[in-house]
Design an enzyme around this catalytic site. Sequence first.
Site, PDB file in Angstrom:
ATOM      1  CG  HIS A 102      12.901   0.731 -26.395  1.00  6.74           C
ATOM      2  ND1 HIS A 102      12.798   1.797 -25.911  1.00  6.74           N
ATOM      3  CD2 HIS A 102      14.524   0.489 -26.012  1.00  6.74           C
ATOM      4  CE1 HIS A 102      13.741   2.290 -25.231  1.00  6.74           C
ATOM      5  NE2 HIS A 102      14.760   1.567 -25.377  1.00  6.74           N
TER       6      HIS A 102
HETATM    7  C1  UD1 Z   1      19.163  -1.330 -26.825  1.00  5.87           C
HETATM    8  C2  UD1 Z   1      19.989  -1.485 -25.574  1.00  5.87           C
HETATM    9  C3  UD1 Z   1      18.863  -0.429 -24.555  1.00  5.87           C
HETATM   10  C4  UD1 Z   1      18.546   0.843 -25.203  1.00  5.87           C
HETATM   11  C5  UD1 Z   1      18.040   0.802 -26.751  1.00  5.87           C
HETATM   12  C6  UD1 Z   1      18.120   2.115 -27.158  1.00  5.87           C
HETATM   13  C7  UD1 Z   1      21.120  -3.021 -24.973  1.00  5.87           C
HETATM   14  C8  UD1 Z   1      21.097  -4.444 -24.079  1.00  5.87           C
HETATM   15  N1  UD1 Z   1      19.929  -2.497 -25.008  1.00  5.87           N
HETATM   16  O1  UD1 Z   1      18.080  -1.989 -26.839  1.00  5.87           O
HETATM   17  O2  UD1 Z   1      19.599  -0.240 -23.313  1.00  5.87           O
HETATM   18  O3  UD1 Z   1      17.511   1.469 -24.399  1.00  5.87           O
HETATM   19  O4  UD1 Z   1      18.869  -0.006 -27.331  1.00  5.87           O
HETATM   20  O5  UD1 Z   1      17.129   2.122 -28.303  1.00  5.87           O
HETATM   21  O6  UD1 Z   1      22.173  -2.870 -25.470  1.00  5.87           O
HETATM   22  N2  UD1 Z   1      16.514  -3.820 -34.135  1.00  5.87           N
HETATM   23  C9  UD1 Z   1      16.201  -3.511 -35.869  1.00  5.87           C
HETATM   24  N3  UD1 Z   1      16.787  -2.788 -36.237  1.00  5.87           N
HETATM   25  C10 UD1 Z   1      17.509  -1.621 -35.631  1.00  5.87           C
HETATM   26  C11 UD1 Z   1      17.900  -2.076 -34.172  1.00  5.87           C
HETATM   27  C12 UD1 Z   1      17.349  -3.138 -33.712  1.00  5.87           C
HETATM   28  O7  UD1 Z   1      15.646  -4.388 -36.389  1.00  5.87           O
HETATM   29  O8  UD1 Z   1      18.008  -0.667 -36.083  1.00  5.87           O
HETATM   30  C13 UD1 Z   1      15.926  -5.231 -33.831  1.00  5.87           C
HETATM   31  C14 UD1 Z   1      16.620  -6.286 -33.756  1.00  5.87           C
HETATM   32  O9  UD1 Z   1      15.867  -7.372 -34.035  1.00  5.87           O
HETATM   33  C15 UD1 Z   1      17.319  -6.761 -32.707  1.00  5.87           C
HETATM   34  C16 UD1 Z   1      16.498  -5.989 -31.773  1.00  5.87           C
HETATM   35  O10 UD1 Z   1      15.812  -5.027 -32.390  1.00  5.87           O
HETATM   36  O11 UD1 Z   1      17.643  -8.035 -32.353  1.00  5.87           O
HETATM   37  C17 UD1 Z   1      16.908  -5.525 -30.383  1.00  5.87           C
HETATM   38  O12 UD1 Z   1      17.921  -4.556 -30.704  1.00  5.87           O
HETATM   39  P1  UD1 Z   1      19.184  -4.577 -29.458  1.00  5.87           P
HETATM   40  O13 UD1 Z   1      19.884  -3.458 -29.812  1.00  5.87           O
HETATM   41  O14 UD1 Z   1      19.532  -5.816 -29.137  1.00  5.87           O
HETATM   42  O15 UD1 Z   1      18.523  -3.825 -28.386  1.00  5.87           O
HETATM   43  P2  UD1 Z   1      17.504  -2.662 -28.071  1.00  5.87           P
HETATM   44  O16 UD1 Z   1      16.203  -3.085 -27.756  1.00  5.87           O
HETATM   45  O17 UD1 Z   1      17.331  -1.594 -29.274  1.00  5.87           O
HETATM   46  N1  UDP Z   2      14.208   8.998 -29.965  1.00  3.65           N
HETATM   47  C1  UDP Z   2      14.348   9.493 -31.675  1.00  3.65           C
HETATM   48  N2  UDP Z   2      13.268   8.940 -32.247  1.00  3.65           N
HETATM   49  C2  UDP Z   2      12.359   7.983 -31.920  1.00  3.65           C
HETATM   50  C3  UDP Z   2      12.399   7.594 -30.641  1.00  3.65           C
HETATM   51  C4  UDP Z   2      13.429   8.001 -29.672  1.00  3.65           C
HETATM   52  O1  UDP Z   2      14.838  10.334 -31.955  1.00  3.65           O
HETATM   53  O2  UDP Z   2      11.458   7.442 -32.505  1.00  3.65           O
HETATM   54  C5  UDP Z   2      15.360   9.459 -29.104  1.00  3.65           C
HETATM   55  C6  UDP Z   2      14.971  10.145 -27.989  1.00  3.65           C
HETATM   56  O3  UDP Z   2      14.409  11.442 -28.007  1.00  3.65           O
HETATM   57  C7  UDP Z   2      16.233  10.134 -27.031  1.00  3.65           C
HETATM   58  C8  UDP Z   2      16.711   8.602 -27.644  1.00  3.65           C
HETATM   59  O4  UDP Z   2      16.088   8.466 -28.791  1.00  3.65           O
HETATM   60  O5  UDP Z   2      16.852  11.031 -27.300  1.00  3.65           O
HETATM   61  C9  UDP Z   2      16.217   7.943 -26.562  1.00  3.65           C
HETATM   62  O6  UDP Z   2      16.500   6.583 -27.028  1.00  3.65           O
HETATM   63  P1  UDP Z   2      15.898   5.117 -26.712  1.00  3.65           P
HETATM   64  O7  UDP Z   2      14.388   5.531 -26.112  1.00  3.65           O
HETATM   65  O8  UDP Z   2      15.947   4.235 -27.901  1.00  3.65           O
HETATM   66  O9  UDP Z   2      16.989   4.565 -25.570  1.00  3.65           O
HETATM   67  P2  UDP Z   2      16.840   4.679 -23.884  1.00  3.65           P
HETATM   68  O10 UDP Z   2      17.252   6.063 -23.691  1.00  3.65           O
HETATM   69  O11 UDP Z   2      15.918   4.139 -23.393  1.00  3.65           O
HETATM   70  O12 UDP Z   2      18.344   3.857 -23.655  1.00  3.65           O
END
Ligand code: UD1
Ligand code: UDP
Length: 331
Positions: A203
């Site tokens: 992601h």
């Molecule tokens: C964010 C964090 C990243 C972290 C990740 C954890 C920032 C800049 N990035 O990235 O560091 O690793 O969370 O998972 O803060 N979306 C949905 N449903 C949701 C969440 C997101 O549809 O519940 C979609 C939306 O279109 C959104 C896109 O995902 O615009 C990106 O979500 P966003 O929270 O901006 O960034 P992540 O890639 O989730």
């Molecule tokens: N995780 C989860 N369900 C999923 C994928 C990840 O519960 O389907 C958990 C994972 O075990 C870890 C956390 O989410 O504890 C990591 O989050 P993510 O990879 O979204 O973000 P990052 O750590 O890269 O910021």
Amino acid sequence: MKVLTIIGARPQFIKASVVSKAIQETDGLTEVLVHTGQHFDANMSDVFFEQLGIPRPDYQLNINSGSHGDMTGRMLIEIEKVLLKEQPDWVLVYGDTNSTLAGALAAAKLHIPVAHVEAGLRSFNMQMPEEINRILTDQISSVLFCPTDSAIANLAREGFNDKPIKVLQVGDVMQDSAEFFAQQATQPQGFELDDGFILTTLHRAENTDNPERLAAIVTALNHLHANLASVVLPLHPRTRKVIAEQGLTLNVHLIDPVGYLEMIWLLQRTGLVLTDSGGVQKEAFFFGKACVTMRDQTEWIELIEVGANELVGADLRNPLILIADRAMLAA
Ligand code: UD1
Ligand code: UDP
């Protein structure tokens, strides 16, 4: 003492689950919980509150999607209002998301001290939004809770020893949560177990927002799934969206994002972890699994140094060689 905690993204719920418990159990501490809304799907947010016993947020700001500036700016505006109303003694932020930076900045501007959990981590890649968020958050915090010695060393190199900022090595809250919930691991509903599967998550912006990298990774995953072992991929909504937009096809064992207890169950059973996540790299190690990381840098360098993790970027050939040579799929 009133602590106001800002959370918003999946890994922050997992970190907060153990820290909120500790706050509740400490005499003299009360916690006000603010959910920015950054993650909002039920399987990206609600599930963690239900499974991990995190208190219901006192404030739900419902700020999500949009560009970095838009999201961070709206959070800053709304968090400031909550801070003015609640007048907390401390603001607690986790990790390196936009919610982290918005929370820290809103507090610092009001001269409310900020405590940053997972401070001091660096990838040394300023193209990553997480690197910008964590560097700025560290700069405006009053207490930095560092998970590793290398985080302490990073801060020393940046001159933090000469600043009026407390830097503490406190260990890793994600290890606490992994240990705390390990016994409660739950099989994902409807999930048929594939023998010797590769647990994959994907992601990070550096992969999803770069069409060449994303295409290379999708090709690699399809190849692995067809030729080596089942690739089980709980797909982040961001990646699902981009893959559809790019017209790519993932021929792997796709599932929706799972709850943390289901994720632990998958981690306990996988033969190999293939990820670009920060947290999942560490969890692979906590559960004794080899990890291949689809990034060019990692802030968890200890795992590279001890040989528990390999960085392969988006290159198709490297993971294949690694996996084949090391016969890692022994689960
Ligand atoms: C964010 C964090 C990243 C972290 C990740 C954890 C920032 C800049 N990035 O990235 O560091 O690793 O969370 O998972 O803060 N979306 C949905 N449903 C949701 C969440 C997101 O549809 O519940 C979609 C939306 O279109 C959104 C896109 O995902 O615009 C990106 O979500 P966003 O929270 O901006 O960034 P992540 O890639 O989730
Ligand atoms: N995780 C989860 N369900 C999923 C994928 C990840 O519960 O389907 C958990 C994972 O075990 C870890 C956390 O989410 O504890 C990591 O989050 P993510 O990879 O979204 O973000 P990052 O750590 O890269 O910021």
